[in-house]
Design a protein around this motif. Structure first.
Motif, PDB file in Angstrom:
ATOM      1  N   HIS A 157       0.849  -1.283   0.062  1.00 46.37           N
ATOM      2  CA  HIS A 157       0.013  -0.129   0.044  1.00 46.37           C
ATOM      3  C   HIS A 157       0.872   1.074  -0.167  1.00 46.37           C
ATOM      4  O   HIS A 157       0.566   2.183  -0.695  1.00 46.37           O
ATOM      5  N   LEU A 158       2.220   1.159   0.694  1.00 47.58           N
ATOM      6  CA  LEU A 158       3.005   2.348   0.737  1.00 47.58           C
ATOM      7  C   LEU A 158       3.479   2.648  -0.547  1.00 47.58           C
ATOM      8  O   LEU A 158       3.518   3.606  -1.067  1.00 47.58           O
ATOM      9  N   TRP A 159       3.996   1.554  -1.226  1.00 48.94           N
ATOM     10  CA  TRP A 159       4.293   1.724  -2.601  1.00 48.94           C
ATOM     11  C   TRP A 159       3.508   2.284  -3.736  1.00 48.94           C
ATOM     12  O   TRP A 159       3.840   3.195  -4.531  1.00 48.94           O
ATOM     13  N   THR A 160       2.295   1.778  -3.548  1.00 48.78           N
ATOM     14  CA  THR A 160       0.990   2.303  -4.384  1.00 48.78           C
ATOM     15  C   THR A 160       0.879   3.748  -4.122  1.00 48.78           C
ATOM     16  O   THR A 160       0.584   4.575  -5.158  1.00 48.78           O
ATOM     17  N   ALA A 161       0.647   4.231  -2.832  1.00 45.72           N
ATOM     18  CA  ALA A 161       0.533   5.557  -2.543  1.00 45.72           C
ATOM     19  C   ALA A 161       1.670   6.468  -2.980  1.00 45.72           C
ATOM     20  O   ALA A 161       1.389   7.499  -3.495  1.00 45.72           O
ATOM     21  N   SER A 162       3.120   5.964  -3.161  1.00 43.42           N
ATOM     22  CA  SER A 162       4.044   6.742  -3.559  1.00 43.42           C
ATOM     23  C   SER A 162       3.860   6.880  -4.970  1.00 43.42           C
ATOM     24  O   SER A 162       4.331   7.978  -5.684  1.00 43.42           O
ATOM     25  N   LYS A 163       3.411   5.780  -5.662  1.00 42.27           N
ATOM     26  CA  LYS A 163       3.169   6.091  -7.169  1.00 42.27           C
ATOM     27  C   LYS A 163       2.142   6.809  -7.547  1.00 42.27           C
ATOM     28  O   LYS A 163       2.432   7.778  -8.595  1.00 42.27           O
ATOM     29  N   LEU A 164       1.078   6.889  -6.661  1.00 45.95           N
ATOM     30  CA  LEU A 164      -0.077   7.966  -6.989  1.00 45.95           C
ATOM     31  C   LEU A 164       0.297   9.311  -6.750  1.00 45.95           C
ATOM     32  O   LEU A 164      -0.024  10.188  -7.454  1.00 45.95           O
ATOM     33  N   ARG A 165       1.121   9.381  -5.758  1.00 42.27           N
ATOM     34  CA  ARG A 165       1.850  10.869  -5.576  1.00 42.27           C
ATOM     35  C   ARG A 165       2.669  11.246  -6.706  1.00 42.27           C
ATOM     36  O   ARG A 165       2.518  12.481  -7.149  1.00 42.27           O
ATOM     37  N   ALA A 166       3.514  10.209  -7.177  1.00 41.98           N
ATOM     38  CA  ALA A 166       4.260  10.909  -8.082  1.00 41.98           C
ATOM     39  C   ALA A 166       3.398  11.248  -9.433  1.00 41.98           C
ATOM     40  O   ALA A 166       3.799  12.002 -10.402  1.00 41.98           O
TER      41      ALA A 166
END
Length: 231
Positions: A157-166
């Motif tokens: 979930h943390l990796w997905t959130a970082s991709k969404l932010r980018a």
């Protein structure tokens, strides 16, 4: 704090014909992601409170009372920050990432504590499911798998959130660049207007031209009248 704005999901209000619009695949995925994040936040809040007021695992007692405050505090703070991130709209992605990071650290701490307890116990029994265990105290291994799995899910979930932010930041930069291009195009004169002004022989250009003058080397200036004036 700079974060990618996450707009709320489109409303499923009744259409003109009185039917609800079905959710698209992207909306279902977004709803599923937010629901799982809410479950993670509730796990952190409830588990943190239970550890703080009811105690942590019995295998952690050998590490002192500080283990209770560490594990309970990480779980509660991570769940609270993640819940706050889900309630926000402008900087929610960044807040979600902070909460998920704390929960991932808590899950890794719990898994590491059970591994250390199992290694230091010296009494590890593995037997067939249909055989009865003895009454001697032994360490169980299933909490290790549970907390490692929770750590992996939280990290995903943390990796997905970082991709969404980018992706959100990239979209903002592209929008700002397109707006600057439109502003420059709006302020510059159009090509058609430039040709109309600079076209030779036009009425506008003839009106702006001064009367012709003849110059002779060593002679005074002699003004040449236009043919219309000579008549």
């Amino acid at each position: 704090m700079i974060g990618a704005r996450r707009d709320p999901l489109p409303s499923r209000s009744a259409s003109a014909v009185g039917r609800r619009r079905p959710l698209t695949a992207a909306e279902w995925e977004q709803t599923n992601r937010l629901g799982l994040l809410l479950v993670h936040a509730l796990i952190g809040l409830i588990a943190g409170l239970l550890i703080l007021f009811n105690g942590t695992a019995a295998t952690f007692d050998q590490y002192g009372d500080g283990m209770r405050l560490l594990t309970g505090g990480l779980a509660f703070v991570g769940g609270a920050v993640l819940a706050a991130g889900l309630a926000l709209r402008s900087t929610s992605i960044v807040t979600e990432m902070v909460g998920l990071g704390i929960l991932a650290l808590w899950a890794l701490t719990m898994a590491g504590g059970f591994v250390l307890a199992s290694l230091s116990a010296g009494a590890l029994i593995i037997d067939w499911p249909w055989h009865a265990f003895s009454d001697m105290p032994t360490e169980r291994l299933y909490p290790i798998a549970l907390y490692i799995g929770l750590f992996l899910m939280t990290s995903l979930h943390l990796w997905t959130a970082s991709k969404l932010r980018a992706l959100g930041l990239a979209a903002r930069h592209r929008g700002a660049g397109n707006q600057r291009v439109l502003d420059l195009q709006g302020s510059a004169p159009r090509a058609g207007q430039q040709r109309a002004v600079s076209a030779p022989g036009s009425a506008a250009s003839m009106a702006k031209q001064p009367s012709l003058k003849a110059w002779r080397v060593g002679a005074p200036e002699v003004e040449t009248l236009s043919p219309r004036a000579q008549r």
